[in-house]
Scaffold this motif. Structure first.
Motif, short mmCIF file in Angstrom:
data_model
loop_
_atom_site.label_atom_id
_atom_site.label_comp_id
_atom_site.label_asym_id
_atom_site.label_seq_id
_atom_site.Cartn_x
_atom_site.Cartn_y
_atom_site.Cartn_z
N VAL A 228 75.75 -8.83 6.86
CA VAL A 228 75.77 -10.27 6.60
C VAL A 228 76.82 -10.94 7.49
O VAL A 228 76.58 -12.02 8.05
CB VAL A 228 76.04 -10.55 5.11
CG1 VAL A 228 76.25 -12.03 4.87
CG2 VAL A 228 74.88 -10.04 4.27
N ILE B 227 78.00 -9.98 10.51
CA ILE B 227 77.60 -10.14 11.91
C ILE B 227 76.38 -11.05 12.02
O ILE B 227 76.20 -11.73 13.02
CB ILE B 227 77.39 -8.80 12.66
CG1 ILE B 227 76.20 -8.04 12.11
CG2 ILE B 227 78.61 -7.92 12.64
CD1 ILE B 227 75.80 -6.90 13.02
N GLY B 228 75.55 -11.07 10.96
CA GLY B 228 74.43 -12.01 10.96
C GLY B 228 74.93 -13.44 11.05
O GLY B 228 74.46 -14.22 11.88
N PHE B 229 75.92 -13.75 10.21
CA PHE B 229 76.47 -15.10 10.28
C PHE B 229 77.23 -15.31 11.58
O PHE B 229 77.25 -16.42 12.13
CB PHE B 229 77.35 -15.38 9.06
CG PHE B 229 76.55 -15.86 7.88
CD1 PHE B 229 76.04 -17.15 7.84
CD2 PHE B 229 76.26 -15.00 6.83
CE1 PHE B 229 75.27 -17.57 6.78
CE2 PHE B 229 75.49 -15.42 5.75
CZ PHE B 229 75.00 -16.71 5.72
N GLY C 292 76.27 -14.12 14.38
CA GLY C 292 75.20 -14.47 15.32
C GLY C 292 74.83 -15.94 15.21
O GLY C 292 74.71 -16.64 16.22
N LEU C 293 74.69 -16.40 13.97
CA LEU C 293 74.35 -17.81 13.77
C LEU C 293 75.43 -18.72 14.33
O LEU C 293 75.16 -19.73 14.97
CB LEU C 293 74.17 -18.09 12.27
CG LEU C 293 72.83 -17.72 11.66
CD1 LEU C 293 72.86 -17.91 10.17
CD2 LEU C 293 71.72 -18.60 12.27
N PHE D 196 77.57 -18.00 16.66
CA PHE D 196 77.52 -17.90 18.12
C PHE D 196 76.45 -18.86 18.66
O PHE D 196 76.70 -19.60 19.62
CB PHE D 196 77.20 -16.46 18.49
CG PHE D 196 76.83 -16.25 19.94
CD1 PHE D 196 77.81 -16.21 20.92
CD2 PHE D 196 75.50 -16.09 20.31
CE1 PHE D 196 77.47 -16.01 22.24
CE2 PHE D 196 75.15 -15.90 21.63
CZ PHE D 196 76.14 -15.85 22.61
N LEU D 197 75.29 -18.86 18.00
CA LEU D 197 74.23 -19.75 18.46
C LEU D 197 74.67 -21.20 18.34
O LEU D 197 74.46 -22.01 19.24
CB LEU D 197 72.95 -19.53 17.64
CG LEU D 197 72.23 -18.19 17.84
CD1 LEU D 197 70.97 -18.15 17.01
CD2 LEU D 197 71.90 -17.96 19.30
N ALA D 198 75.29 -21.53 17.21
CA ALA D 198 75.65 -22.92 16.97
C ALA D 198 76.77 -23.39 17.91
O ALA D 198 76.71 -24.50 18.43
CB ALA D 198 76.07 -23.10 15.52
N LEU D 199 77.76 -22.54 18.12
CA LEU D 199 78.95 -22.99 18.86
C LEU D 199 78.82 -22.73 20.36
O LEU D 199 79.10 -23.60 21.18
CB LEU D 199 80.20 -22.27 18.33
CG LEU D 199 80.55 -22.60 16.89
CD1 LEU D 199 81.82 -21.88 16.48
CD2 LEU D 199 80.70 -24.10 16.71
N LYS D 200 78.40 -21.52 20.71
CA LYS D 200 78.45 -21.14 22.12
C LYS D 200 77.15 -21.52 22.84
O LYS D 200 77.15 -21.86 24.01
CB LYS D 200 78.69 -19.63 22.20
CG LYS D 200 78.84 -19.08 23.59
CD LYS D 200 80.29 -19.09 24.07
CE LYS D 200 80.33 -18.63 25.52
NZ LYS D 200 81.57 -18.85 26.20
#
Ligand SMILES: Nc1ncnc2c1ncn2[C@@H]1O[C@H](COP(=O)(O)OP(=O)(O)OP(=O)(O)O)[C@@H](O)[C@H]1O
Ligand SMILES: [Mg+2]
Lengths: 159, 278, 271
Positions: free
Chosen positions: A14, A16-18, A20-21, A23-27
């Motif tokens: 959970v 690393i899943g968050f 990942g999310l 990372f998608l949102a910020l980076k």
């Protein structure tokens, strides 16, 4: 025992899943992009910009200090006018020179700034005087071939 | 003339009629099953209280559905991203816009490939396992034994697996996309030498958090619901025999894959064309 | 006996599909505290009868009263409430394969009670000790032999000390020692916990050894009933055949089918 290892793994999953999310949102997305950051605009004229595009990087000493915002053609001097924004926190002397460089052999092009020694700093709307155009690959190759040919002649002469 | 033909070929006529009848029966059976599946879905939602209260049950299933799918998701994501990096660069540099590589990789992954491929992998890795497990529990009378012990198997067996799938799927899809973007970065920036700054900054300026990323997450959530629902239903509905369970497992993979692709089309049409119009 | 029966079945009929009825007007009474055997050849409807008692299947006609409730009139919640007072040993054990033996036995305690873990642990160990498998507590069901699995299933079925125990073929597939242990266990549990038990079985000797009363079922009907001793001495052809395991007698070995010759028509044509 078995239960707690499952808990740990699910916790890691959970997390690393968050991650990942996030990372998608910020980076990847623009949630954290500093588009509001202060910047000042400069211009430079180049005889040839090669493949330089809008939003290409402006780098000095390898650090990205800004982005190209516009590329136009000057009808009088028949040169390209590159407009770019430099982050307000970075200051450059008035006699700074701009070069169009290529990252990697086939990478895209960016504008490299090389600071001069003048005491007066560039400000909004100024134009850089010293510029060096893009190295066009065709020119480079013909130059290379010419040099090779000259070298070959030299060694032959030496024998 | 057609009448004459009919009279001349009575066997053909009966064959056609039988064929139509069989088609009608098959369609009726499908619709009956769909209705049953819908009722089952409602039953899962109504019986989710126990599972959500005793979250440990769901955690256990997240381990099997999510954690055990992690490696395949991460590895596939990396490779898909690397391929996107190579192919994208090859195409983009023809038009002299290789610095848009980051945008291409990120948008393809976040909007489409992340949710869809992660969903397909999830269906074949976790969905089939869920179906097989529930089907075998039924075949070996474990479900019956549970009912005999006055424990509702929908609440105790089905609902935790369903929710675990629904929770795992968006996380897996996000990890797939993140890993894919990393793969694209490796190939594009480290290997080919696309400018790192423009790779990321172009990406950031073109990828919208709400339009692209949030819609991608919603897609993966919908796929998670669909795959989990199909998987638990096929397992619960499987005939309690070896071939019954294996057939159900195959049906889970086939039906979920089709469902994912069809839902993807519908969601894309709703989300992205609508968004562009504004 | 004048006491209220634990199970009372009155003229119950049932068929999985309308074309083939399995039970025809079965009636039986089971007194509290007794161990009752239901015997009959394979496929005669014994498991079906147990399922009707457990509220699993709804009889198409007749009344079923179990522990004072009319099973056929209960909704699913009522049936679940009733089942908490029942235990059932399945024909094939039906252990939860994703849990250890310990967790299997603890299952109902954890689902239905708020007992503290220590107490659950002790209770589970007591049940496992009773079936002689305390040492296998941390094994998985796949690591057990068929007979061991059955014993664990028995421990699980009696976990909450049910008032009514239903045993579906508890003796098949057991070695003689385990068989004797299980048979005695059924009787002991019944007497010490004040349960009532129904044992479905083919095994005449073991069954007669522990039951108080036997019903013989054939083709969905009760054909004989009585105390084991009386049954042994019975002159009824059916009972004699079943008890002595003779081939000849009223019990058909074959599942109902059209004439044998009709099924062999192909051979006839060839010949
Ligand atoms: N789920 C089912 N669907 C349709 N028919 C069934 C089903 N279960 C059992 N039957 C039929 O009902 C009849 C009685 O089955 P049942 O399981 O009660 O037999 P049984 O007496 O328990 O036999 P055994 O001693 O072999 O366990 C059989 O003829 C069987 O074919
Ligand atoms: Mg049976």
């Amino acid at each position: 025992m078995k239960r707690s290892t499952i808990d740990i793994w699910v916790g890691v999953f959970v997390a690393i899943g968050f991650g990942g999310l996030l990372f998608l949102a910020l980076k990847v997305g623009n949630l954290a992009s500093f588009s509001t950051a202060e910047a000042y605009q400069l211009q430079a004229k180049f005889a040839n910009i090669g493949g330089l595009k809008v939003r290409a990087a402006i780098k000095s000493a390898g650090v990205v200090v800004g982005r190209v915002s516009n590329v136009t053609f000057d009808n009088e001097s028949y040169e390209a006018i590159v407009t770019f924004n430099v982050d307000a926190q970075y200051k450059f002397p008035r006699d700074t020179s701009a070069k169009i460089l290529t990252s990697g052999l086939l990478g895209e092009q960016y504008v490299g700034l090389e600071a001069g020694g003048d005491g007066v700093m560039l400000k909004q709307g100024d134009r850089l005087r010293l510029t060096q155009s893009a190295v066009v690959l065709e020119n480079l190759i013909s130059q290379f071939l010419f040099n090779k040919a000259a070298e070959g002649k030299d060694t032959k002469d030496g024998k | 003339m057609p009448l004459l033909l009919c009279m001349a070929e009575p066997s053909l006529l009966t064959a056609v009629r039988q064929g139509l009848e069989r088609l009608g029966q098959a369609a009726a059976a499908k619709i009956w099953r769909l209705g049953f599946a819908a009722r089952f879905f409602v039953a899962i939602l109504l019986n989710s209280g126990t599972a959500l209260r005793r979250f440990r049950l769901i955690i256990r299933e997240i381990y099997f559905a999510g954690v055990q799918s992690l490696v395949i998701i991460l590895v596939s994501g990396l490779f898909v991203g690397m391929v996107l990096g190579l192919q994208g660069y090859d195409t983009l540099q023809r038009y002299g816009s290789s610095e848009a590589l980051g945008v291409l990789v990120a948008l393809s992954l976040v909007r489409e490939l992340g949710p869809v491929i992660a969903g397909l992998l999830f269906a074949s890795r976790a969905g089939s396992a869920i179906t097989a497990e529930i089907g075998l529990m039924k075949a070996t009378e474990q479900i019956a034994a549970m009912e005999m012990m006055a424990v509702d198997p929908i609440a105790r067996v089905v609902a935790p697996r369903f929710w675990a799938g629904v929770i795992s799927m968006p996380l897996l899809a996000a990890l797939f996309s993140a890993m894919g973007i990393f793969g694209g970065y490796l190939v594009g920036v480290q290997l080919i030498g696309v400018d790192e700054g423009s790779f990321w900054s172009q990406m950031q300026s073109s990828v919208d958090v709400r339009e692209d990323i949030l819609n991608g997450v919603i897609k993966s959530l919908v796929f998670g619901v669909a795959v989990s629902w199909i998987a638990v239903f096929e397992g619960y509905d499987a005939p309690p025999t070896a071939e019954g369970v294996s057939g159900a497992t195959t049906r889970t993979v086939v039906t979920s894959s089709l469902a994912i692709l069809a839902l993807d089309f519908v969601l894309t049409a709703l989300m992205f064309t609508g968004g562009n119009g504004k | 006996m004048a006491s209220v029966p634990i199970v009372e079945i009155d003229k119950v009929s049932f068929g999985y599909d309308a074309a083939r009825p399995v039970l025809h007007g079965v009636s039986l009474r089971i007194e509290p505290g007794s161990v009752v055997g239901i015997m009959g050849q394979s496929g005669c409807g014994k498991t079906t009868l147990l399922r009707i008692i457990a509220g699993w299947l709804k009889a198409s006609a007749g009344a079923t009263r179990v522990l004072g409730e009319s099973v056929h009139e209960l909704d699913s919640e009522g049936i679940y409430a009733l089942r908490r007072k029942m235990g059932m040993l399945f024909q094939f054990g039906a252990l939860f394969t994703d849990m250890t033996v310990f967790d299997n036995v603890a299952f109902q305690m954890r689902e239905h009670t708020d007992l503290p873990p220590d107490l659950v642990h002790d209770l589970v160990m007591m049940k496992l000790e009773a079936v002689g498998l305390r040492g296998a507590a941390q094994r998985m069901p796949s690591e057990l032999s068929g007979g061991m699995a059955r014993r664990v299933a028995l421990a699980r079925a009696v976990a909450l000390d049910p008032r009514l125990m239903l045993y579906d073929e508890p003796f098949t597939g057991l070695d003689p020692i385990s068989l004797g242990v299980i048979a005695r266990l059924i009787r002991t549990l019944n007497d010490s916990l004040g349960q009532t038990s129904i044992v479905v079985s083919h095994d005449v000797e073991e069954c007669f050894g522990i039951v108080d009363y036997v019903y013989f079922v054939s083709a969905g009907r009760i054909v004989a009933e009585g105390k084991p001793d009386a049954m042994r001495r019975s002159g009824e052809a059916f009972v004699k055949q079943f008890v002595r395991g003779e081939t000849d007698g009223p019990i058909p070995f074959h599942y109902p089918a059209p004439g044998y010759e009709a099924d062999l028509a192909a051979a006839a044509v060839h010949g």
